[in-house]
Design an enzyme around this catalytic site. Structure first.
Site, PDB file in Angstrom:
ATOM      1  N   HIS A 144      23.779   2.016 -27.270  1.00  0.00           N
ATOM      2  CA  HIS A 144      23.760   0.546 -27.173  1.00  0.00           C
ATOM      3  C   HIS A 144      24.249   0.054 -25.808  1.00  0.00           C
ATOM      4  CE1 HIS A 144      22.643   0.003 -31.298  1.00  0.00           C
ATOM      5  NE2 HIS A 144      23.741   0.563 -31.769  1.00  0.00           N
ATOM      6  N   ASP A 173      18.556   7.221 -34.350  1.00  0.00           N
ATOM      7  CA  ASP A 173      19.653   6.494 -34.971  1.00  0.00           C
ATOM      8  C   ASP A 173      19.100   5.354 -35.834  1.00  0.00           C
ATOM      9  OD1 ASP A 173      22.860   6.132 -34.354  1.00  0.00           O
ATOM     10  OD2 ASP A 173      21.912   4.215 -34.838  1.00  0.00           O
ATOM     11  N   HIS A 186      20.073   2.378 -35.868  1.00  0.00           N
ATOM     12  CA  HIS A 186      20.051   1.160 -35.065  1.00  0.00           C
ATOM     13  C   HIS A 186      19.287   1.396 -33.763  1.00  0.00           C
ATOM     14  CE1 HIS A 186      23.771   1.102 -37.539  1.00  0.00           C
ATOM     15  NE2 HIS A 186      23.365  -0.135 -37.783  1.00  0.00           N
ATOM     16  N   ASP A 217      23.079   8.056 -39.169  1.00  0.00           N
ATOM     17  CA  ASP A 217      23.371   6.928 -40.045  1.00  0.00           C
ATOM     18  C   ASP A 217      22.142   6.483 -40.827  1.00  0.00           C
ATOM     19  OD1 ASP A 217      22.320   6.184 -37.613  1.00  0.00           O
ATOM     20  OD2 ASP A 217      23.725   4.557 -37.231  1.00  0.00           O
TER      21      ASP A 217
END
Length: 342
Positions: free
Chosen positions: A159, A195, A197, A284
């Protein structure tokens, strides 16, 4: 497979995050790395501490002012009479100026952050720098002839953009690994982000480049973090047009739907014909993850690893998310052992 891991990760500990409107203890915690490390040792992988790299290595993908902010932020916070962890209280959103960096620590924190889920504590810089060195070390091993390597990075990195931190991420470990491979003579490098996200930071860093392909499979930003990037129509700009590919999926996605997206993502990577691959390895996507909503089970991660191996290119795995801490080690090991054909 060699594993790069630093005990300095534990220096980033404490603080709280603002999660879906509630101030809660951080889901990104030191025990995540402890469970992964134990799983790596059970699997028989060689665990080594990272090599040192000059600060200039970070500037290959990050803005110098941003790096200096991260390096000195907590000391400035203390010098301003503050105690404990740092969270921003304002951001340069729409209708506010974005062309001026405030001199005060609170303003600069909001300028460089994009959320209030990423606290800075006294040891954050030490941990983030060590994680970056893990990624650079794993990339160096592959550049020196290893077929694959794994960077057990904590805090994660995907991120973090060129001059922005957030999403538990401070320095973009995957981008650093990809850039190091480029600098060591790999002509074309692909980054595949699995991931839950979207890897908004990695996308930002390589948005206008054609030598690094960025491909991401993730939860739709219509409802999931980071909300404002990760749509399918984002494909890069300028020289980088067509070298970003996003595969957003809805909450509740099962392995059946995920596998279809994975095949499409791997087709995109294969069509690019990379000389090396960096995998932003978030687990995740697991059905028991407390902040995610896909439905993959532990048995699916070795399948993912086997599919990644079919690309038959030198591969660097870089650890990203995964917050079901008791299962994270088995899920990460599943991908790596599947990749190795075990």
């Amino acid at each position: 497979m060699k594993v790069a891991h630093s005990p300095l990760h534990i220096r980033h500990d404490g603080g709280k995050e603002l999660h879906r409107g509630e101030l809660v203890p951080c889901f990104e915690m030191p025990v995540r790395a402890d469970y992964i490390l134990a799983a790596m040792r059970r699997a028989g992988f060689e665990v080594l501490e990272p090599r040192p790299f000059p600060l200039e290595s970070l500037l290959r993908v990050h803005d110098a002012g941003f790096v200096e902010f991260l390096r000195t932020a907590h000391a400035e916070w203390r010098a301003a009479g503050k105690e404990g962890f740092m969270l921003p209280s304002g951001f340069p959103a729409r209708a506010l100026r974005r062309d001026h960096i405030p001199t005060g620590i609170n303003g600069r924190m909001g300028y460089y952050a994009f959320d209030a889920s990423t606290p800075i504590v006294e040891g954050t810089w030490d941990a983030a720098l060590a994680a970056a060195h893990c990624a650079l070390t794993a990339a160096a091993w592959v550049a020196e002839g290893e077929k694959s390597a794994y960077a057990l990075c904590r805090p994660p990195g995907h991120h973090a953009a060129r001059s922005v931190y957030g999403g538990y991420c401070f320095l973009n470990n995957a981008a650093l690994a990809a850039q190091h491979l480029r600098d060591q003579g790999f002509g074309r490098v692909a980054v595949l982000d699995v991931d839950y996200h979207h890897g908004n930071g990695t996308q930002d860093i390589f948005w206008e480049r054609s030598d690094v392909l960025f491909v991401s499979i993730h939860a739709t930003p219509e409802t999931e973090y980071p909300y404002f990037l990760g749509y399918a129509d984002e494909r890069g700009e300028g020289a980088g047009e067509g070298y970003t590919r996003n595969f957003p999926l809805p909450r509740g996605t099962t392995w059946k739907e995920y596998g279809i997206a994975l095949d499409a993502a791997l087709d995109a990577v294969g069509g690019f014909a990379p000389d090396a691959l960096v995998v932003s390895l978030g687990v995740d996507t697991y059905e028991g993850d407390p902040i995610s909503a896909f439905k993959l089970s532990t048995e699916h991660f070795p399948r993912m690893g086997r599919r990644l191996a079919e690309l038959k290119v030198p591969t660097v795995f870089v650890q990203e998310g995964g917050y079901a801490v008791e299962e994270i080690g088995a899920n990460v090991a599943g991908v790596l052992e599947g990749f190795l054909g075990r």
